[in-house]
Design a protein around this motif. Structure first.
Motif, short mmCIF file in Angstrom:
data_model
loop_
_atom_site.label_atom_id
_atom_site.label_comp_id
_atom_site.label_asym_id
_atom_site.label_seq_id
_atom_site.Cartn_x
_atom_site.Cartn_y
_atom_site.Cartn_z
N LEU A 42 35.85 40.46 37.51
CA LEU A 42 35.95 39.21 38.28
C LEU A 42 35.08 38.13 37.66
O LEU A 42 35.49 36.96 37.57
N GLU A 98 30.59 33.59 46.33
CA GLU A 98 30.78 34.78 45.49
C GLU A 98 29.80 35.91 45.83
O GLU A 98 29.84 36.97 45.22
N THR A 112 32.34 39.17 44.34
CA THR A 112 31.88 39.20 42.95
C THR A 112 30.48 39.80 42.79
O THR A 112 30.25 40.63 41.91
#
Ligand code: PLP
Length: 348
Positions: A145, A168, A227
Protein backbone atom coordinates in the motif's frame (compact mmCIF):
# COMPACT_ATOMS: atom_id res chain seq x y z
CA UNK A 1 -41.78 -10.51 50.80
CA UNK A 2 -39.08 -12.61 49.26
CA UNK A 3 -36.65 -9.70 49.51
CA UNK A 4 -37.54 -9.26 53.15
CA UNK A 5 -36.94 -12.96 53.87
CA UNK A 6 -33.55 -12.72 52.15
CA UNK A 7 -32.63 -9.71 54.24
CA UNK A 8 -33.51 -11.55 57.44
CA UNK A 9 -31.61 -14.59 56.26
CA UNK A 10 -28.55 -12.54 55.41
CA UNK A 11 -28.57 -10.95 58.83
CA UNK A 12 -29.04 -14.31 60.50
CA UNK A 13 -26.20 -15.88 58.55
CA UNK A 14 -23.77 -13.08 59.36
CA UNK A 15 -20.54 -12.38 57.56
CA UNK A 16 -18.70 -15.44 58.84
CA UNK A 17 -21.38 -17.94 57.89
CA UNK A 18 -21.82 -16.27 54.51
CA UNK A 19 -18.11 -16.65 53.89
CA UNK A 20 -18.37 -20.30 54.87
CA UNK A 21 -21.31 -20.82 52.50
CA UNK A 22 -19.35 -19.17 49.70
CA UNK A 23 -16.34 -21.33 50.53
CA UNK A 24 -18.46 -24.48 50.28
CA UNK A 25 -19.75 -23.25 46.93
CA UNK A 26 -16.19 -22.73 45.80
CA UNK A 27 -15.24 -26.29 46.71
CA UNK A 28 -18.19 -27.60 44.73
CA UNK A 29 -17.47 -25.36 41.76
CA UNK A 30 -13.86 -26.49 41.67
CA UNK A 31 -14.53 -29.99 40.32
CA UNK A 32 -13.54 -29.62 36.70
CA UNK A 33 -13.88 -26.16 35.27
CA UNK A 34 -11.96 -22.93 35.06
CA UNK A 35 -13.12 -19.56 33.73
CA UNK A 36 -10.41 -17.56 32.00
CA UNK A 37 -10.27 -14.13 30.41
CA UNK A 38 -7.57 -14.34 27.77
CA UNK A 39 -5.73 -11.16 26.79
CA UNK A 40 -3.57 -12.39 23.92
CA UNK A 41 -4.73 -13.20 20.39
CA UNK A 42 -7.29 -15.95 19.86
CA UNK A 43 -4.98 -18.54 18.30
CA UNK A 44 -2.76 -18.56 21.41
CA UNK A 45 -5.82 -18.47 23.70
CA UNK A 46 -7.23 -21.58 21.99
CA UNK A 47 -3.95 -23.47 22.26
CA UNK A 48 -3.75 -22.65 25.97
CA UNK A 49 -7.36 -23.74 26.45
CA UNK A 50 -7.02 -27.12 24.70
CA UNK A 51 -3.51 -27.98 25.96
CA UNK A 52 -4.32 -27.30 29.61
CA UNK A 53 -7.65 -29.12 29.35
CA UNK A 54 -6.03 -32.16 27.71
CA UNK A 55 -3.33 -32.51 30.34
CA UNK A 56 -5.53 -31.95 33.41
CA UNK A 57 -9.09 -32.85 32.44
CA UNK A 58 -10.15 -29.38 33.60
CA UNK A 59 -12.57 -27.73 31.19
CA UNK A 60 -11.53 -24.18 30.39
CA UNK A 61 -14.23 -21.64 29.53
CA UNK A 62 -12.43 -18.81 27.82
CA UNK A 63 -13.27 -15.37 26.48
CA UNK A 64 -10.82 -13.09 24.70
CA UNK A 65 -10.76 -9.46 25.85
CA UNK A 66 -8.59 -6.37 25.53
CA UNK A 67 -6.89 -5.37 28.76
CA UNK A 68 -9.07 -2.29 29.36
CA UNK A 69 -12.23 -4.30 28.77
CA UNK A 70 -11.01 -7.13 30.99
CA UNK A 71 -10.29 -4.72 33.84
CA UNK A 72 -13.76 -3.15 33.46
CA UNK A 73 -15.45 -6.58 33.50
CA UNK A 74 -13.52 -7.81 36.53
CA UNK A 75 -14.36 -4.61 38.42
CA UNK A 76 -18.04 -4.85 37.46
CA UNK A 77 -18.22 -8.49 38.61
CA UNK A 78 -16.27 -8.02 41.83
CA UNK A 79 -19.27 -8.72 44.09
CA UNK A 80 -19.94 -11.97 42.25
CA UNK A 81 -16.87 -12.95 40.20
CA UNK A 82 -17.43 -15.10 37.15
CA UNK A 83 -13.76 -15.21 36.18
CA UNK A 84 -11.03 -17.23 37.87
CA UNK A 85 -7.90 -16.26 35.95
CA UNK A 86 -6.94 -13.34 33.72
CA UNK A 87 -4.25 -14.65 31.37
CA UNK A 88 -2.13 -12.19 29.38
CA UNK A 89 -2.64 -8.65 28.18
CA UNK A 90 -0.55 -5.59 29.01
CA UNK A 91 0.73 -5.38 32.57
CA UNK A 92 -0.52 -1.92 33.59
CA UNK A 93 -4.19 -2.92 33.95
CA UNK A 94 -3.13 -6.05 35.89
CA UNK A 95 -1.30 -3.72 38.31
CA UNK A 96 -4.39 -1.53 38.50
CA UNK A 97 -6.54 -4.59 39.30
CA UNK A 98 -4.08 -5.52 42.06
CA UNK A 99 -4.19 -2.01 43.50
CA UNK A 100 -7.99 -2.11 43.53
CA UNK A 101 -7.86 -5.45 45.33
CA UNK A 102 -9.63 -7.23 42.48
CA UNK A 103 -6.97 -9.96 42.34
CA UNK A 104 -5.41 -12.19 44.99
CA UNK A 105 -1.82 -12.79 46.01
CA UNK A 106 -0.37 -16.12 44.94
CA UNK A 107 3.29 -17.09 45.12
CA UNK A 108 3.56 -19.94 42.67
CA UNK A 109 6.49 -22.29 43.27
CA UNK A 110 7.30 -21.68 39.60
CA UNK A 111 8.07 -18.01 40.18
CA UNK A 112 11.67 -19.21 40.70
CA UNK A 113 11.79 -20.12 37.02
CA UNK A 114 11.13 -16.58 35.80
CA UNK A 115 13.25 -13.74 34.47
CA UNK A 116 13.85 -10.76 36.76
CA UNK A 117 11.36 -8.40 35.10
CA UNK A 118 8.56 -10.93 35.55
CA UNK A 119 9.39 -11.35 39.24
CA UNK A 120 9.63 -7.60 39.78
CA UNK A 121 6.17 -7.21 38.21
CA UNK A 122 4.95 -9.73 40.83
CA UNK A 123 6.75 -8.03 43.71
CA UNK A 124 5.40 -4.65 42.75
CA UNK A 125 1.85 -6.01 43.06
CA UNK A 126 2.66 -7.97 46.22
CA UNK A 127 2.18 -11.16 44.17
CA UNK A 128 -1.30 -10.25 42.96
CA UNK A 129 0.00 -10.56 39.40
CA UNK A 130 3.05 -11.97 37.61
CA UNK A 131 4.88 -11.39 34.33
CA UNK A 132 4.19 -13.88 31.55
CA UNK A 133 6.01 -12.34 28.58
CA UNK A 134 7.51 -9.11 27.35
CA UNK A 135 7.67 -7.27 24.04
CA UNK A 136 8.25 -3.84 22.46
CA UNK A 137 5.73 -1.39 21.04
CA UNK A 138 6.28 0.16 17.64
CA UNK A 139 4.45 0.49 14.41
CA UNK A 140 3.98 -1.48 11.22
CA UNK A 141 3.07 -0.68 7.67
CA UNK A 142 1.76 -2.40 4.57
CA UNK A 143 4.68 -2.32 2.12
CA UNK A 144 2.46 -2.72 -0.97
CA UNK A 145 0.00 0.00 0.00
CA UNK A 146 2.82 2.35 0.91
CA UNK A 147 4.50 1.81 -2.48
CA UNK A 148 1.20 2.15 -4.33
CA UNK A 149 0.47 5.45 -2.60
CA UNK A 150 4.08 6.57 -3.11
CA UNK A 151 4.52 7.25 0.60
CA UNK A 152 7.87 7.11 2.41
CA UNK A 153 8.23 4.48 5.18
CA UNK A 154 7.94 6.02 8.67
CA UNK A 155 10.94 5.59 10.99
CA UNK A 156 10.07 7.74 14.01
CA UNK A 157 7.00 8.51 16.11
CA UNK A 158 7.30 12.07 14.74
CA UNK A 159 6.91 10.78 11.17
CA UNK A 160 3.37 9.60 11.88
CA UNK A 161 2.31 13.26 11.98
CA UNK A 162 3.30 13.95 8.36
CA UNK A 163 0.36 15.43 6.42
CA UNK A 164 0.84 12.84 3.66
CA UNK A 165 -0.27 10.13 6.15
CA UNK A 166 -3.67 11.75 6.68
CA UNK A 167 -6.24 8.97 7.08
CA UNK A 168 -3.52 6.30 6.80
CA UNK A 169 -2.83 5.58 10.50
CA UNK A 170 -4.67 3.50 13.11
CA UNK A 171 -4.12 3.10 16.84
CA UNK A 172 -6.50 1.19 19.11
CA UNK A 173 -8.88 2.95 21.49
CA UNK A 174 -7.05 3.27 24.84
CA UNK A 175 -10.25 2.81 26.86
CA UNK A 176 -10.62 -0.79 25.69
CA UNK A 177 -7.05 -1.55 24.63
CA UNK A 178 -4.04 -1.98 26.89
CA UNK A 179 -1.78 -1.54 23.86
CA UNK A 180 -3.10 1.96 23.18
CA UNK A 181 -2.93 2.96 26.86
CA UNK A 182 0.71 1.84 26.83
CA UNK A 183 1.26 3.89 23.66
CA UNK A 184 -0.04 7.03 25.40
CA UNK A 185 2.05 6.33 28.52
CA UNK A 186 5.07 5.82 26.24
CA UNK A 187 4.55 9.22 24.57
CA UNK A 188 4.20 10.90 27.96
CA UNK A 189 7.46 9.32 29.12
CA UNK A 190 9.33 10.25 25.93
CA UNK A 191 8.34 13.89 25.66
CA UNK A 192 6.55 14.98 28.84
CA UNK A 193 2.78 15.08 29.25
CA UNK A 194 1.83 18.35 27.56
CA UNK A 195 3.99 17.70 24.51
CA UNK A 196 2.67 14.14 24.37
CA UNK A 197 -0.91 15.44 24.22
CA UNK A 198 0.08 17.92 21.50
CA UNK A 199 1.46 14.92 19.63
CA UNK A 200 -1.69 12.83 20.17
CA UNK A 201 -3.89 15.71 18.97
CA UNK A 202 -1.81 16.07 15.81
CA UNK A 203 -1.80 12.29 15.32
CA UNK A 204 -5.60 12.30 15.62
CA UNK A 205 -5.76 14.20 12.30
CA UNK A 206 -4.03 11.30 10.55
CA UNK A 207 -6.02 8.57 12.28
CA UNK A 208 -8.73 6.87 10.22
CA UNK A 209 -10.09 4.78 13.09
CA UNK A 210 -9.44 3.72 16.69
CA UNK A 211 -10.28 -0.02 16.66
CA UNK A 212 -11.45 -1.62 19.91
CA UNK A 213 -8.62 -4.13 20.26
CA UNK A 214 -4.87 -3.64 20.23
CA UNK A 215 -4.48 -6.26 17.53
CA UNK A 216 -7.04 -4.54 15.25
CA UNK A 217 -4.85 -1.89 13.57
CA UNK A 218 -2.19 -4.45 12.56
CA UNK A 219 -4.82 -6.90 11.22
CA UNK A 220 -6.22 -4.06 9.14
CA UNK A 221 -2.72 -3.30 7.81
CA UNK A 222 -2.26 -6.97 6.88
CA UNK A 223 -5.55 -7.04 5.01
CA UNK A 224 -4.74 -3.85 3.11
CA UNK A 225 -7.52 -1.87 4.81
CA UNK A 226 -5.08 0.46 6.57
CA UNK A 227 -1.53 1.60 5.79
CA UNK A 228 0.20 2.20 9.16
CA UNK A 229 -0.61 0.70 12.58
CA UNK A 230 0.62 1.41 16.09
CA UNK A 231 1.32 -2.22 17.01
CA UNK A 232 3.49 -4.71 18.88
CA UNK A 233 6.72 -5.39 17.05
CA UNK A 234 6.45 -9.02 18.24
CA UNK A 235 3.10 -9.46 16.49
CA UNK A 236 4.49 -8.60 13.05
CA UNK A 237 6.45 -11.82 12.27
CA UNK A 238 3.20 -13.81 12.60
CA UNK A 239 1.57 -11.65 9.93
CA UNK A 240 4.61 -12.05 7.66
CA UNK A 241 4.44 -15.86 8.15
CA UNK A 242 0.89 -15.76 6.87
CA UNK A 243 2.12 -14.05 3.71
CA UNK A 244 0.98 -10.49 4.44
CA UNK A 245 3.17 -7.62 3.12
CA UNK A 246 3.92 -6.06 6.50
CA UNK A 247 7.06 -4.56 7.98
CA UNK A 248 7.68 -3.47 11.57
CA UNK A 249 9.50 -0.35 12.75
CA UNK A 250 11.20 0.33 16.09
CA UNK A 251 10.67 4.11 16.46
CA UNK A 252 13.89 6.18 16.37
CA UNK A 253 13.00 8.22 19.51
CA UNK A 254 12.72 5.06 21.60
CA UNK A 255 9.67 3.10 22.66
CA UNK A 256 7.85 1.42 25.52
CA UNK A 257 7.35 -2.27 26.13
CA UNK A 258 4.80 -4.46 27.82
CA UNK A 259 5.13 -7.00 30.59
CA UNK A 260 2.17 -9.20 29.68
CA UNK A 261 0.81 -10.47 32.97
CA UNK A 262 -1.45 -13.02 34.67
CA UNK A 263 -3.64 -12.65 37.76
CA UNK A 264 -6.04 -14.74 39.85
CA UNK A 265 -9.35 -13.01 40.49
CA UNK A 266 -10.39 -12.30 44.07
CA UNK A 267 -13.33 -14.54 44.99
CA UNK A 268 -12.52 -17.01 42.18
CA UNK A 269 -14.97 -19.90 42.48
CA UNK A 270 -12.42 -22.35 41.13
CA UNK A 271 -9.44 -21.27 43.17
CA UNK A 272 -7.53 -24.56 43.26
CA UNK A 273 -7.93 -25.01 39.48
CA UNK A 274 -6.86 -21.39 39.04
CA UNK A 275 -3.63 -22.11 40.94
CA UNK A 276 -3.02 -25.26 38.86
CA UNK A 277 -3.45 -23.23 35.69
CA UNK A 278 -1.22 -20.43 37.01
CA UNK A 279 1.58 -22.85 37.92
CA UNK A 280 1.28 -24.52 34.50
CA UNK A 281 1.25 -21.20 32.59
CA UNK A 282 4.63 -20.32 34.11
CA UNK A 283 6.29 -23.52 32.84
CA UNK A 284 8.50 -23.55 29.74
CA UNK A 285 6.28 -25.85 27.61
CA UNK A 286 3.20 -23.70 28.32
CA UNK A 287 5.06 -20.52 27.43
CA UNK A 288 6.32 -22.01 24.18
CA UNK A 289 2.70 -22.15 23.01
CA UNK A 290 2.96 -18.42 22.21
CA UNK A 291 5.45 -18.95 19.39
CA UNK A 292 3.49 -22.05 18.30
CA UNK A 293 0.54 -19.68 17.81
CA UNK A 294 2.77 -17.26 15.82
CA UNK A 295 3.02 -14.70 18.63
CA UNK A 296 6.61 -13.79 19.36
CA UNK A 297 6.88 -12.21 22.79
CA UNK A 298 9.87 -12.99 24.98
CA UNK A 299 8.68 -15.71 27.43
CA UNK A 300 9.19 -14.97 31.13
CA UNK A 301 10.32 -18.52 31.90
CA UNK A 302 14.11 -18.61 31.57
CA UNK A 303 14.05 -22.14 30.14
CA UNK A 304 11.41 -21.54 27.49
CA UNK A 305 12.87 -21.62 23.98
CA UNK A 306 13.31 -18.16 22.48
CA UNK A 307 12.17 -18.33 18.88
CA UNK A 308 14.54 -16.53 16.46
CA UNK A 309 11.61 -14.31 15.42
CA UNK A 310 11.32 -12.81 18.93
CA UNK A 311 12.45 -9.17 18.49
CA UNK A 312 16.02 -8.57 19.61
CA UNK A 313 15.60 -5.75 22.13
CA UNK A 314 19.32 -5.01 21.99
CA UNK A 315 18.59 -3.49 18.58
CA UNK A 316 15.62 -1.45 19.83
CA UNK A 317 15.88 1.75 21.83
CA UNK A 318 13.70 0.97 24.84
CA UNK A 319 12.67 3.59 27.37
CA UNK A 320 12.85 2.78 31.07
CA UNK A 321 9.07 2.35 31.24
CA UNK A 322 7.76 3.35 34.67
CA UNK A 323 5.39 0.47 35.46
CA UNK A 324 4.81 1.71 38.98
CA UNK A 325 3.53 5.11 37.87
CA UNK A 326 1.58 4.05 34.77
CA UNK A 327 0.27 0.95 36.54
CA UNK A 328 -1.63 3.19 38.99
CA UNK A 329 -5.42 3.31 38.64
CA UNK A 330 -5.53 7.09 39.20
CA UNK A 331 -2.91 7.72 36.49
CA UNK A 332 -4.76 5.55 33.99
CA UNK A 333 -8.07 7.28 34.72
CA UNK A 334 -6.50 10.72 34.45
CA UNK A 335 -4.70 10.04 31.15
CA UNK A 336 -7.76 8.39 29.61
CA UNK A 337 -9.99 11.31 30.64
CA UNK A 338 -7.51 13.79 29.21
CA UNK A 339 -7.31 11.79 25.97
CA UNK A 340 -11.13 11.76 25.68
CA UNK A 341 -11.39 15.46 26.45
CA UNK A 342 -8.50 16.83 24.40
CA UNK A 343 -8.08 14.30 21.59
CA UNK A 344 -10.94 11.93 20.84
CA UNK A 345 -13.82 14.14 21.88
CA UNK A 346 -12.35 17.47 20.78
CA UNK A 347 -12.67 19.20 17.44
CA UNK A 348 -9.07 19.04 16.34
N1 PLP B 1 -0.15 -8.02 24.27
C1 PLP B 1 -0.25 -8.92 23.30
C2 PLP B 1 0.94 -9.70 22.99
C3 PLP B 1 -1.41 -9.13 22.63
O1 PLP B 1 -1.46 -10.06 21.69
C4 PLP B 1 -2.51 -8.34 22.96
C5 PLP B 1 -3.75 -8.54 22.24
O2 PLP B 1 -3.88 -9.21 21.30
C6 PLP B 1 -2.38 -7.39 23.96
C7 PLP B 1 -1.19 -7.28 24.60
C8 PLP B 1 -3.41 -6.46 24.49
O3 PLP B 1 -4.49 -6.28 23.70
P1 PLP B 1 -5.35 -4.98 23.88
O4 PLP B 1 -4.53 -3.84 23.40
O5 PLP B 1 -6.55 -5.22 23.04
O6 PLP B 1 -5.66 -4.83 25.32
Amino acid sequence: MKRHTNQVLNHALGAGLLALAMGAGAARADEGTLNVICGVQTEWCSLVQTTFARSTGIKVNMVQKGAGEALAQIAAESANPKTDVWFGGTGDPHLQAAEKDLTVAYQSPNINLLRDWAVSQARQARYKTVGLYSGPLGFAYNTELLAKKKLPPPACWADLLKPQYKGEVQMANPNSSGTAYLAIATMVQISGEDKAFEYLKALHRNISQYPRSGAGPLKNVSHGENTIAVAWIHDVPGEVMQGFPVKSVAPCEGTGYEIGSMSIIKGARNLSNAKKFYDWALTAPAQELGAAAKQFQLPSNRDAKVDPRVPDVKRIKLIDYDFEKYGKASERRRLLERWEREVNGANN
